[in-house]
Every structure is written in structure tokens, then in C-alpha cells.
Motif scaffolding. Structure first.
Motif, PDB file in Angstrom:
ATOM      1  N   CYS A   4      18.188 -34.721 -13.222  1.00  0.00           N
ATOM      2  CA  CYS A   4      18.988 -34.417 -14.410  1.00  0.00           C
ATOM      3  C   CYS A   4      19.191 -32.914 -14.546  1.00  0.00           C
ATOM      4  CB  CYS A   4      18.309 -34.986 -15.650  1.00  0.00           C
ATOM      5  SG  CYS A   4      18.338 -36.788 -15.701  1.00  0.00           S
ATOM      6  N   THR A   5      18.199 -32.152 -14.132  1.00  0.00           N
ATOM      7  CA  THR A   5      18.304 -30.693 -14.197  1.00  0.00           C
ATOM      8  C   THR A   5      19.478 -30.192 -13.368  1.00  0.00           C
ATOM      9  OG1 THR A   5      15.895 -30.738 -14.198  1.00  0.00           O
ATOM     10  CG2 THR A   5      16.947 -28.582 -14.033  1.00  0.00           C
ATOM     11  N   GLY A   6      19.645 -30.757 -12.171  1.00  0.00           N
ATOM     12  CA  GLY A   6      20.720 -30.321 -11.292  1.00  0.00           C
ATOM     13  C   GLY A   6      22.066 -30.862 -11.699  1.00  0.00           C
ATOM     14  N   CYS A   7      22.134 -32.170 -11.986  1.00  0.00           N
ATOM     15  CA  CYS A   7      23.414 -32.807 -12.289  1.00  0.00           C
ATOM     16  C   CYS A   7      24.014 -32.299 -13.587  1.00  0.00           C
ATOM     17  CB  CYS A   7      23.230 -34.324 -12.349  1.00  0.00           C
ATOM     18  SG  CYS A   7      24.739 -35.236 -12.723  1.00  0.00           S
ATOM     19  N   HIS A   8      23.170 -32.023 -14.572  1.00  0.00           N
ATOM     20  CA  HIS A   8      23.666 -31.576 -15.880  1.00  0.00           C
ATOM     21  C   HIS A   8      23.743 -30.064 -15.991  1.00  0.00           C
ATOM     22  CE1 HIS A   8      23.814 -35.325 -18.301  1.00  0.00           C
ATOM     23  NE2 HIS A   8      22.966 -35.751 -17.382  1.00  0.00           N
ATOM     24  N   TYR A   9      23.586 -29.371 -14.868  1.00  0.00           N
ATOM     25  CA  TYR A   9      23.532 -27.920 -15.003  1.00  0.00           C
ATOM     26  C   TYR A   9      23.986 -27.234 -13.728  1.00  0.00           C
ATOM     27  CZ  TYR A   9      21.706 -23.966 -17.773  1.00  0.00           C
ATOM     28  OH  TYR A   9      21.568 -22.841 -18.540  1.00  0.00           O
TER      29      TYR A   9
END
Length: 494
Positions: A405-410
Motif C-alpha cells: 500500500c505504501t508503494g501503490c498509494h504513493y
């Protein structure tokens, strides 16, 4: 050794829309064009039927999300009283809460943000409560106390001493989302058995005046096994023929579909007899810092956990965020070991992050601070193309990072956290770059999209070309053609 890139939220992986009409024929192999490498856009196995993104995949038309009958607990203009508020925050919570008071259910859930806690052994800081001057901050100041007061209760009190007025709930519907692309013979998280996919309701959080905050809440429901995955796909697809999206006939058909999923009893024997799989909060608004460009974005996941099997009095409890390690595990020996032991799975996007690494809160620093960029501690573990002598490729790292989620949302999609933005009434929510690209087929090859999006890999600086809506549409076509085998892997646990 490969070059390290120090990236901030505003310089992270600059992306741009690019046309793909001139895709070379020599990359048209079906298998090589799956999203497994994230270097190429999905070559869809099926070209029919046509899929309408706005009517059957991500439904955000103003006439749907502002429907006066279905989005308000005391909905007006309903042809039948049974239709009142079926897409409202209050109704959905009432069905999810089981035998619990909906007010206490919500206040306990919001209360989980007000104190620091530990999830899976990792510290999770408070996003609310009282500051050193005994003043409310974070979710307490922006949501809990104003809502209690608007409901005629005292600002402070116990979880059970206030009956919330759900007509004044500070949550606005943004979209209803079909995630049947998650369906497959084996669930993404590695469990055995069928998985029918999900349906999601995305809400924006508002302040006391109804202005949108930088915060969203997503109710993520399992599609009940009362219907086959193929039947669910057909129901979503048939919405197109019900009438123009947002028309009375369309909204009625959509309500008939969602009622089967959200009603209490949709999955008998599940916690609270609810089909809810998880609730996710995606926000930067509740960070306790006073300096805007130093606030920390956070995504949390809550599940009905605080109960015995089959109970109807379960509460939403913070759980681990799937596929996302705690940020303290970035560039550590533990993460390096996982990479080395899972090279083939990382290349094929079948990796499952072990439980002991999973965080309770995906988080990353904002604007002027260095964000979380997933990377290896031992740079020699990369292959020679990355300046090392090991087995890890840049694509493996990207597949891992995008699945978090850290990568996909940011970082990995150049997104300011929200894939579906908050909004004001009468205005349609906007998509992030990850979801904004069209699903029109190429005029030269209908198996490929006319357009795609390119993002720069946050470590190698290589271009990664994606079209996530096209991938989802491709899986819809697969199911509508009666094919039970997923053609692509989901882009992470999203």
C-alpha cells in the motif's frame, strides 16, 4: 553499485500519459504481456464484450453518489421506503454491526485511532486524542467530538453513552467499485479455496461544515458465494443495459445488486453475519503534526476480529495491512532474506509477504520529507544491471513495492495517497494517475489499450508502463467469457 535516488513526495517517479498505438508487434506474446513484469501493458486474451468503466467498474457518477434516496439515511424521493439510504454510511454500518449498537460500533472503531497501540509487534501511533494542553487533536477534533456534539451528546464520553445521528455522519459517498478482478481459484493472500472478488464503497470524510478532508474510508465486501463468480460478473455487466448510468432505472438495478452484498446475513456464519472483509482508512488529515508539509500519510486496515467464531457481536479491530511490511523493515537483513528466498515468486507476482513482517499501518512521510522507498540493505544482491552480482532484478523490486500500500498509494504511482479523491456535493471524484487512464482498445490491436501510463521506477529510474483499469476490464471480459482462470495478477493487495 547502482545509483541511489533521494525522492520527495513531489518529485517521486514523475509520470505522464503516453499513447500506445504504436506498440511493436514483437511484444504481442500473450504470456509476456501479462502484468507480471509491470514493464508492459496487459495483452487481453478476450476482446469482447465491451466494458464501460464508469457504469460497471468504478461508479462515481454524481447522480449515483448523490442519489437523494439511497445516500441519506432518511432518503427522500424513494419510490419505496425499502430503498431509503441503502448506500448511506449509516445503513451500511447498521448492517455490519451485527447485534451491536451501530453508534457504539462506530465510536469504538474511531476510538482505535485515539490511542497508540501495537499491531503484530509494531508500534502504531495515535492519530487522535488530547494533546499536552488537553485539547482534542486528529480524528478526535475533526470527527469524533463534532459528530457527538451534532448528535446532541457531550463532546467526551464513553463509547456507549451516545446515540449518533447518522443523518449528520461526516462521511460522503465517493464511488461504488466492482473488484471482481480479485476473483480467482486461489485468493491473492495465499489461502486455498474460491474467491468471488469484492464490492467496495468508498467514502470521503468531511469536517463539521461538510468540507472534504484528506481522508477516505473504504468498506470492502466479499461477494457472497450464494452466486458464482460468473453470475456476479453478469450482474455487474448487465448494469449497462439497465439505463444510462445515474438514471432511475440504473440506480435501481445497482441497488438490487449491492443489497445482496451489504445486507446483514449476506454470509451466514461470518462475523456479525456480514460480508465485510475489511475496512480501510486512507488519510493524512489525522496526523498530529502542526506543519502541513511534514505530516505523515497512513493507511490502516480493520477487520471484525474481537469476537468468537460465528459471533454477531464483533467489533472492528486494527489488523495487519496485507502485503505491506512495517516501514522499519525497509532496507534490513530480514527484507533482503525474503527477496533472496522468493526471486521466482517476485518475478511472477505470486509472492506473499510473511506475517511477521506485516505492519498495522502503511505510512510514509509527506511533501518535503523523504518518503518510504522499498529497497535492499545489501545492494550487491541486485544483479549486474543494477550494479551488483546477485539474483535480484529491478523488476522484482518494483513488483514488491507496487504490491505494498505504501508503494501503490504513493511512490510507485506518483499518487498523492488517494486513488479516488474526496469531493464536495455535486462534483465527481477524481482519479489518481493510476486509475485515470482510459480503457479504449487500440485501433490497431484490440487486445491492447489505446493509451497507457508510464511511471518511473523510484530506485532504478526505469519506465514502468501500466493501465490498471484495462487490466480490471480484461478480467471482467475473462469472466463474462466463462473462463475461471485469472489472466493477470492483481496489482498488489489493493
Amino acid at each position: 553499485m547502482k545509483k541511489q535516488f533521494e525522492l520527495t513526495a513531489w518529485s517521486l517517479g514523475l509520470c505522464a500519459l503516453v499513447g500506445c498505438n504504436g506498440v511493436e508487434e514483437n511484444i504481442a506474446s500473450e504470456k509476456s504481456l501479462r502484468t507480471q513484469s509491470f514493464a508492459l501493458v496487459t495483452n487481453c486474451k478476450y476482446t469482447t464484450p465491451a466494458i464501460d468503466r464508469e457504469a460497471e467498474l468504478i461508479i462515481r457518477h454524481v447522480n449515483v453518489v448523490d442519489d437523494p434516496c439511497r445516500t441519506k439515511p432518511n432518503g427522500t424521493g424513494c419510490t419505496t421506503s425499502s430503498s431509503q439510504g441503502k448506500w448511506s454510511f449509516g445503513y451500511l454500518v447498521s448492517q455490519m454491526a451485527g447485534d451491536n449498537s451501530p453508534s457504539e460500533f462506530v465510536l469504538r472503531w474511531l476510538g482505535s485511532f485515539e490511542t497508540s497501540r501495537t499491531v503484530n509487534g509494531f508500534a502504531m501511533q495515535a492519530r487522535g486524542g488530547l494533546d499536552a494542553s488537553n485539547l482534542p487533536v486528529g480524528v478526535t477534533a475533526k470527527v469524533v467530538q463534532p459528530w457527538r456534539q451534532a448528535s446532541g451528546c457531550s463532546k467526551t464520553g464513553s463509547f456507549s453513552d451516545c446515540t449518533l445521528d447518522f443523518t449528520k455522519a461526516p462521511f460522503r459517498l465517493l464511488a461504488i467499485v466492482n473488484r471482481i478482478d480479485l476473483a480467482g481459484p486461489v485468493d491473492f493472500y495465499g489461502s486455498s479455496g474460491p474467491n468471488s472478488g469484492e464490492a467496495r464503497f468508498v467514502f470521503g470524510v468531511t469536517d463539521t461544515n461538510g468540507a472534504p478532508l484528506e481522508a477516505t474510508v473504504i468498506f470492502e465486501y466479499k461477494l457472497p458465494s450464494s452466486r458464482t463468480t460468473f453470475d456476479w460478473a453478469t450482474q455487474w455487466h448487465n448494469l449497462v443495459s439497465a439505463g444510462p448510468v445515474g438514471s432511475p432505472a440504473y440506480n435501481n438495478a445497482l441497488e438490487q445488486l449491492t443489497n445482496q452484498i451489504t445486507v446483514r446475513g449476506a454470509i451466514s456464519g461470518a462475523p456479525n453475519n456480514s460480508a465485510i472483509s475489511q475496512v480501510r482508512t486512507n488519510e493524512i488529515a489525522f496526523d498530529l503534526g502542526k506543519i502541513a508539509n511534514q505530516k505523515v500519510w497512513e493507511l490502516r486496515e480493520q477487520r471484525l476480529l474481537d469476537c468468537s467464531a460465528g459471533s454477531t457481536k464483533c467489533w472492528l479491530i486494527p489488523d495487519t495491512v496485507k502485503q505491506t511490511p512495517d516501514h522499519t523493515k525497509n532496507m534490513t537483513a530480514a527484507l533482503d532474506t525474503f527477496f533472496v528466498n522468493n526471486t521466482a515468486k517476485l518475478a511472477a507476482e505470486t509472492h506473499v509477504v510473511p506475517t511477521n513482517l506485516l505492519t498495522g499501518a502503511a505510512r510514509s512521510k509527506a511533501a518535503l520529507n523523504t518518503a518510504v522507498v522499498w529497497d535492499l540493505l545489501n545492494q550487491d544482491l541486485y544483479n549486474q544491471d543494477m550494479g551488483g552480482s546477485g539474483p535480484i532484478t529491478s523488476v522484482m523490486r518494483y513488483n514488491f513495492a507496487l504490491a505494498t500500500c505504501t508503494g501503490c498509494h504513493y511512490v510507485e504511482t506518483n499518487t498523492s495517497n488517494m486513488h479516488i479523491s474526496n469531493r464536495v456535493p455535486g462534483q465527481m471524484s477524481q482519479f489518481s494517475n493510476f486509475l485515470a487512464v482510459s480503457i479504449e482498445p487500440s485501433t490497431t490491436d484490440a487486445r491492447l489499450p489505446a493509451n497507457s501510463q508510464s511511471f518511473f521506477d523510484s530506485v532504478s529510474n526505469e519506465s514502468r508502463t501500466l493501465n490498471e483499469p484495462w487490466r480490471r476490464a480484461c478480467e471482467m471480459k475473462r469472466l463474462l467469457n466463462g473462463d475461471p482462470n485469472p489472466w493477470t495478477k492483481t496489482s498488489g493487495a489493493h
